[in-house]
Design a protein around this motif. Structure first.
Motif, mmCIF file in Angstrom:
data_model
loop_
_atom_site.group_PDB
_atom_site.id
_atom_site.type_symbol
_atom_site.label_atom_id
_atom_site.label_comp_id
_atom_site.label_asym_id
_atom_site.label_seq_id
_atom_site.Cartn_x
_atom_site.Cartn_y
_atom_site.Cartn_z
ATOM 1 N N VAL A 282 -11.573 -0.668 0.187
ATOM 2 C CA VAL A 282 -10.756 0.461 0.635
ATOM 3 C C VAL A 282 -11.686 1.615 0.986
ATOM 4 O O VAL A 282 -12.570 1.962 0.210
ATOM 5 C CB VAL A 282 -9.770 0.929 -0.465
ATOM 6 C CG1 VAL A 282 -8.976 2.135 0.009
ATOM 7 C CG2 VAL A 282 -8.847 -0.209 -0.871
ATOM 8 N N VAL B 36 -5.209 1.731 -4.565
ATOM 9 C CA VAL B 36 -4.984 0.779 -3.469
ATOM 10 C C VAL B 36 -5.889 -0.436 -3.649
ATOM 11 O O VAL B 36 -5.473 -1.572 -3.436
ATOM 12 C CB VAL B 36 -5.182 1.452 -2.088
ATOM 13 C CG1 VAL B 36 -5.149 0.431 -0.970
ATOM 14 C CG2 VAL B 36 -4.103 2.512 -1.861
ATOM 15 N N VAL C 230 -2.629 4.131 7.800
ATOM 16 C CA VAL C 230 -3.105 3.065 6.925
ATOM 17 C C VAL C 230 -3.399 1.874 7.819
ATOM 18 O O VAL C 230 -2.519 1.401 8.526
ATOM 19 C CB VAL C 230 -2.042 2.669 5.860
ATOM 20 C CG1 VAL C 230 -2.525 1.483 5.043
ATOM 21 C CG2 VAL C 230 -1.717 3.853 4.960
ATOM 22 N N ILE D 100 -7.736 4.210 4.988
ATOM 23 C CA ILE D 100 -6.658 5.183 4.885
ATOM 24 C C ILE D 100 -7.172 6.517 5.402
ATOM 25 O O ILE D 100 -8.192 7.027 4.934
ATOM 26 C CB ILE D 100 -6.175 5.325 3.427
ATOM 27 C CG1 ILE D 100 -5.602 3.983 2.950
ATOM 28 C CG2 ILE D 100 -5.145 6.446 3.309
ATOM 29 C CD1 ILE D 100 -5.268 3.934 1.498
ATOM 30 N N ILE E 53 0.843 -1.203 0.000
ATOM 31 C CA ILE E 53 0.000 0.000 0.000
ATOM 32 C C ILE E 53 0.875 1.247 0.000
ATOM 33 O O ILE E 53 0.653 2.172 -0.782
ATOM 34 C CB ILE E 53 -0.972 -0.010 1.200
ATOM 35 C CG1 ILE E 53 -1.995 -1.136 1.020
ATOM 36 C CG2 ILE E 53 -1.661 1.348 1.362
ATOM 37 C CD1 ILE E 53 -2.791 -1.456 2.273
ATOM 38 N N VAL F 15 2.316 1.866 -3.362
ATOM 39 C CA VAL F 15 1.331 2.456 -4.275
ATOM 40 C C VAL F 15 1.138 3.939 -3.952
ATOM 41 O O VAL F 15 1.097 4.781 -4.853
ATOM 42 C CB VAL F 15 -0.017 1.697 -4.194
ATOM 43 C CG1 VAL F 15 -1.145 2.484 -4.851
ATOM 44 C CG2 VAL F 15 0.120 0.329 -4.851
ATOM 45 N N LEU F 16 1.047 4.274 -2.664
ATOM 46 C CA LEU F 16 0.852 5.673 -2.260
ATOM 47 C C LEU F 16 2.023 6.545 -2.695
ATOM 48 O O LEU F 16 1.845 7.714 -3.032
ATOM 49 C CB LEU F 16 0.652 5.767 -0.746
ATOM 50 C CG LEU F 16 -0.629 5.113 -0.208
ATOM 51 C CD1 LEU F 16 -0.635 5.124 1.310
ATOM 52 C CD2 LEU F 16 -1.870 5.796 -0.761
#
Length: 107
Positions: free
Chosen positions: A81, A72, A39, A49, A14, A17-18
């Protein structure tokens, strides 16, 4: 047999990806900017998130959280999510990583 969920590995994916999502006005990713406050990954592969924006009037207030959610959610194994926006505490430059400050010439 139930598959074991490695929440630490999922958390690392995650964050990766962020770090690929950028604020369109600032050439630094949202993670290094300090926009991601928390997160949380549940044992059921659901992610929450908690994030902020640089200001309540941020021009990407509608699109950035949706982009975070979609990217995500695309990670293999994640069921759902939820992206929650907060302004408490408000974002300040102090939340930026050293890397972000260096990139923006603030060090």
């Amino acid at each position: 047999m139930e598959e074991f969920l490695d929440t630490n590995l999922l958390g690392e994916q995650i964050v990766s990806v962020l770090k690929g999502i950028y604020d369109p006005e600032i050439p630094v990713d949202i993670y290094e900017l300090g926009l991601i406050y928390d997160v949380m990954v549940s044992e059921d592969s659901e992610v929450k998130i908690l994030m902020t924006l640089t200001s309540p009037n941020c021009p990407v207030a509608e699109t950035l959280p949706k982009e975070v959610e979609e990217k995500v959610k695309a990670i293999n194994g994640i069921k759902d999510v939820i992206v929650e926006i907060t302004f408490d505490p408000p974002w300040t430059k102090d939340l930026m990583s050293e890397e972000a400050k260096l990139e923006l010439g603030m060090l």
